[in-house]
Design a protein around this motif. Structure first.
Motif, PDB file in Angstrom:
ATOM      1  N   UNK A  67      56.600 142.365  -4.840  1.00  0.00           N
ATOM      2  CA  UNK A  67      57.522 142.532  -3.662  1.00  0.00           C
ATOM      3  C   UNK A  67      56.909 141.627  -2.338  1.00  0.00           C
ATOM      4  N   UNK A  68      55.748 142.037  -2.539  1.00  0.00           N
ATOM      5  CA  UNK A  68      55.389 140.468  -1.357  1.00  0.00           C
ATOM      6  C   UNK A  68      55.500 139.005  -1.643  1.00  0.00           C
ATOM      7  N   UNK A  69      55.458 139.155  -2.160  1.00  0.00           N
ATOM      8  CA  UNK A  69      56.145 137.265  -3.233  1.00  0.00           C
ATOM      9  C   UNK A  69      57.202 137.321  -2.849  1.00  0.00           C
ATOM     10  N   UNK A  70      58.597 137.818  -2.499  1.00  0.00           N
ATOM     11  CA  UNK A  70      59.932 138.205  -2.846  1.00  0.00           C
ATOM     12  C   UNK A  70      60.170 138.573  -1.375  1.00  0.00           C
ATOM     13  N   UNK A  71      59.474 138.840  -0.621  1.00  0.00           N
ATOM     14  CA  UNK A  71      59.157 138.723   0.830  1.00  0.00           C
ATOM     15  C   UNK A  71      58.959 137.186   0.909  1.00  0.00           C
ATOM     16  N   UNK A  72      58.123 136.737   0.772  1.00  0.00           N
ATOM     17  CA  UNK A  72      57.952 135.508   1.316  1.00  0.00           C
ATOM     18  C   UNK A  72      58.678 134.249   0.801  1.00  0.00           C
ATOM     19  N   UNK A  73      59.901 134.595  -0.100  1.00  0.00           N
ATOM     20  CA  UNK A  73      60.914 133.779  -0.899  1.00  0.00           C
ATOM     21  C   UNK A  73      60.393 133.611  -2.241  1.00  0.00           C
ATOM     22  N   UNK A  74      58.864 134.191  -2.539  1.00  0.00           N
ATOM     23  CA  UNK A  74      58.786 133.024  -4.105  1.00  0.00           C
ATOM     24  C   UNK A  74      59.595 134.420  -5.042  1.00  0.00           C
ATOM     25  N   UNK A  75      60.419 133.646  -5.827  1.00  0.00           N
ATOM     26  CA  UNK A  75      60.772 134.652  -7.503  1.00  0.00           C
ATOM     27  C   UNK A  75      61.020 133.431  -7.858  1.00  0.00           C
ATOM     28  N   UNK A  76      60.610 132.417  -8.240  1.00  0.00           N
ATOM     29  CA  UNK A  76      60.349 131.989  -9.338  1.00  0.00           C
ATOM     30  C   UNK A  76      60.878 132.361 -11.167  1.00  0.00           C
ATOM     31  N   UNK A  77      59.670 133.274 -11.502  1.00  0.00           N
ATOM     32  CA  UNK A  77      59.726 133.990 -12.388  1.00  0.00           C
ATOM     33  C   UNK A  77      61.289 134.317 -13.089  1.00  0.00           C
ATOM     34  N   UNK A  78      61.612 134.166 -12.055  1.00  0.00           N
ATOM     35  CA  UNK A  78      63.367 135.544 -12.299  1.00  0.00           C
ATOM     36  C   UNK A  78      64.413 134.287 -13.188  1.00  0.00           C
TER      37      UNK A  78
END
Length: 111
Positions: A67-78
């Motif tokens: 959730x914190x990573x998504x808030x930072x705009x990090x979602x490369x694993x998807x």
């Protein structure tokens, strides 16, 4: 005077507003805090021989909850095909394209 009393409880002199916490912190609490806020670890490794740089490796590590990573705009694993399971689709697409290319090359040779 080693300690300064303020409304928040005992304080360490020289450390500003960091109250001394008398409650033990367990690993779960620490992990929850780290994942909630995130931790960035950065470092460089350089290999030199006689003042000649042979190798430089830059390491950047972010430890955070999803959730914190998504808030930072990090979602490369998807979107990474190797992590999302799309690698099989890419392998099959690669095979189809190679067959098409071979067929086109064969048509060009036959003409």
């Amino acid at each position: 005077m080693d300690r300064v009393m303020q409304s928040g409880g005992p304080m360490r002199a020289g450390y500003g507003a960091a109250p001394m916490n008398r409650e033990p912190t367990n690993l779960g609490d620490i992990l929850e805090r780290v994942l909630d806020r995130g931790v960035v670890i950065a470092g460089d490794i350089r290999v030199n021989l006689l003042d000649i740089e042979l190798l430089t490796i830059k390491l950047r590590l972010l430890i955070a909850s999803v959730d914190t990573a998504r808030e930072l705009g990090i979602d490369w694993w998807q979107h990474d095909p190797w992590l999302s399971g799309r690698d099989r689709e890419l392998v099959e697409e690669n095979r189809r394209l190679r067959r098409r290319l071979s067929a086109l090359e064969q048509e060009g040779l036959d003409a």
